[in-house]
Scaffold this active site. Sequence first.
Site, PDB file in Angstrom:
ATOM      1  N   LYS B 182       0.869  -1.177   0.000  1.00 59.33           N
ATOM      2  CA  LYS B 182       0.000   0.000   0.000  1.00 59.33           C
ATOM      3  C   LYS B 182       0.908   1.229   0.000  1.00 59.33           C
ATOM      4  CE  LYS B 182      -1.685   2.576   3.060  1.00 59.33           C
ATOM      5  NZ  LYS B 182      -1.388   3.829   2.310  1.00 59.33           N
ATOM      6  N   ARG B 186       0.281  10.022  -1.105  1.00 63.33           N
ATOM      7  CA  ARG B 186       0.890  11.306  -1.475  1.00 63.33           C
ATOM      8  C   ARG B 186       1.955  11.140  -2.561  1.00 63.33           C
ATOM      9  NH1 ARG B 186       2.692  13.355   4.304  1.00 63.33           N
ATOM     10  NH2 ARG B 186       2.923  15.412   3.339  1.00 63.33           N
ATOM     11  N   SER B 235       5.372   7.645  10.804  1.00 65.56           N
ATOM     12  CA  SER B 235       5.511   8.393  12.056  1.00 65.56           C
ATOM     13  C   SER B 235       5.429   7.466  13.269  1.00 65.56           C
ATOM     14  CB  SER B 235       4.410   9.454  12.155  1.00 65.56           C
ATOM     15  OG  SER B 235       3.176   8.826  12.423  1.00 65.56           O
ATOM     16  N   CYS B 290      14.107   9.987   7.748  1.00 67.04           N
ATOM     17  CA  CYS B 290      14.270   9.589   9.138  1.00 67.04           C
ATOM     18  C   CYS B 290      15.730   9.455   9.529  1.00 67.04           C
ATOM     19  CB  CYS B 290      13.524   8.287   9.406  1.00 67.04           C
ATOM     20  SG  CYS B 290      14.149   6.903   8.457  1.00 67.04           S
ATOM     21  N   GLU B 402      10.340  16.064  15.790  1.00 67.12           N
ATOM     22  CA  GLU B 402      10.740  15.751  14.421  1.00 67.12           C
ATOM     23  C   GLU B 402      10.051  16.754  13.499  1.00 67.12           C
ATOM     24  OE1 GLU B 402       9.387  12.018  12.653  1.00 67.12           O
ATOM     25  OE2 GLU B 402      11.279  11.892  11.584  1.00 67.12           O
TER      26      GLU B 402
END
Lengths: 150, 502
Positions: B182, B186, B235, B290, B402
Amino acid sequence: MNGSTLTASAIVSFSQDLELRLATFYKELEQRFPEHAELFHSFVLSCEKTGKQVVRTYQETVSDALETGYSFGGISLEAYRLDWDLPEAPSLREAVEMAQALETSAVAFYSDVAGASESLLATIPRAFKRAGRTHQRRREALEALLPDPV
Amino acid sequence: MAILKEPIRGVLDLQNYIDGEWVDSTGELQDIVNPATMTTIGHVPMSTADEMAAAVAAAQAAFPEWRRTPPLARARCLFRLKELLEDSFEELSRIQTMEHGKTIDESRGETRRGIEMVEVATGIPNLMMGANLEDVAAGIDETLIRQPLGVFGIIAPFNFPFMVPLWFAPFAVATGNCVVVKPSPRAPLSQSRIAELAEEAGIPEGVWSVVHGDQEAASAMMAHPDVKGVCFVGSTPVGREIYRRCGATGKRVIAQCGAKNFAVVMPDADIDMTVASLMTSFFGNTGQRCLANANLVVVGEGLSASEHDAFYRRVVDAFVSMASRITVGYGLDEAVQMGPIKDPSSKERVLGYIQKGIEEGATLRLDGRTFDLVGNELPRDCFIGPTVFEDVTPEMTLAQDEIFGPVAAMIRARSFDEALSMIDANPYGNAASIFTSSGRWAREFRYRVACGNIGVNVGIAAPMAFFPFSGMKDSFFGVLHGQGQEAVRFFTESKVVIERWF
């Protein structure tokens, strides 16, 4: 542009353009000077090979972790751009001297970018140095074509 | 410089790839926007739970035969996929720049990293091999077998739309499992293109599926009883929830989550080399990664206060000087060193952090709210320049949260221990880097810092495909990590056979 730092992508694109245009240039010499066609044809093939080698090296080593956006400081591509148009009906001497000038420029380009990319993986400066040596050898081979000065 | 040719012309309408067929979704369509130009380049469906269930059912149906396919034959499919990815290298890279905004160098780097995962997974006949030992007791032999489990789901983020699913899918498929990917809604284009290539590579129907969408599709994946495990990158709050929900149904989980990474600069560091490395680390991918460093800690270990001041000044000035010269623009322009943020709302969030930093008393040394844009005709909706704050303290929001944007925080630490205590106090543990010429400091750093990926004079501590992509604390939920041998273990069950023959 920030004036002095080029991206790796810009450097590789310039290399591609340089090899393509040199190959086109030697194809023209191959037509105009049939007595040296074999030699000029070998130059065409060599340019194509060098172009492929540089792109392959870049694509196989480029990584998000390398400083590809910030490594080519102090390089100005304008310094390596030369007049590529052969005059109409050039003599062999005119053609060879122009080829030598182009090869000299190519040698300088590859030498400079090899130096600037030393901080990247070893394969990158190695590919540039190898390309530079190819152009250096070609420049020397061209020398042998020059007729003795009158 | 000229803009490289865009591979996407017009507007693409994405379909799901289920059971070897390209099928329309009944879900609502969402625009896919190129953040540099703000043009719509496609529509992505928000697939329904039923559509996710159909993909899982097809994967479950394909599993028995795929599992029986010899590992070498599975590897050959991946060899073909690798060749097709190489053939499409430039197209795939430019697609990433269009759907995400990153520079073409960054996109090509991402393509290379993704292909490397496929390359490593082709070694599955060796990687998956078990073990045995004769005569563990009189006439008894014991054998370890690694067996695939079935169907795995992959939930991908927007920031590395091509590479991240490839951290998992090649290893899952190579070990005999089937996957349902999946992509992020975006930035979903790369994964559709990969599925086309997987189809061309001869990967059988149902083995590699793509279902576009958002929460509904993801929730259906996590709830489905036939899904044996879920790989997620995104996240921390979402990763924590996925870990909880999947744990409740006994699914395996790799959840690689948020980060707030520190770069520690010791007084003996090579400043020129360090700063060049830090540019990529802080501003690469426009800070949307990240592994990006976000806090720069300049350490005064062994220096007097005035010497520390001078050292701090040298590092920060060099950093600001280089950051201020970063060219911002459309990533398909080869002159550009930093592209846009993914979308206007993300930009607003970053701008909010800049304002917060000012309000909390940090000094805005380089203001990314004003910057030159290469290509003046471009809309500025998603662009923001490199931003540098000085006088940041570890408890400030700037140093804690972050931000996921090109914002750097400069922090002082009197000693090495103080720097490490700052890292320790931060809830995240994804990555940390030290810049030093001392083996002693480097050794202490890697020994003591509780982060999964450590860089020594390396700004982006990104593990290669044959090492695990690690992570600790709030940056990772799970046991085994993606990539390499750990991925092989994650996607297989260890079965032990104890044999005696009368």
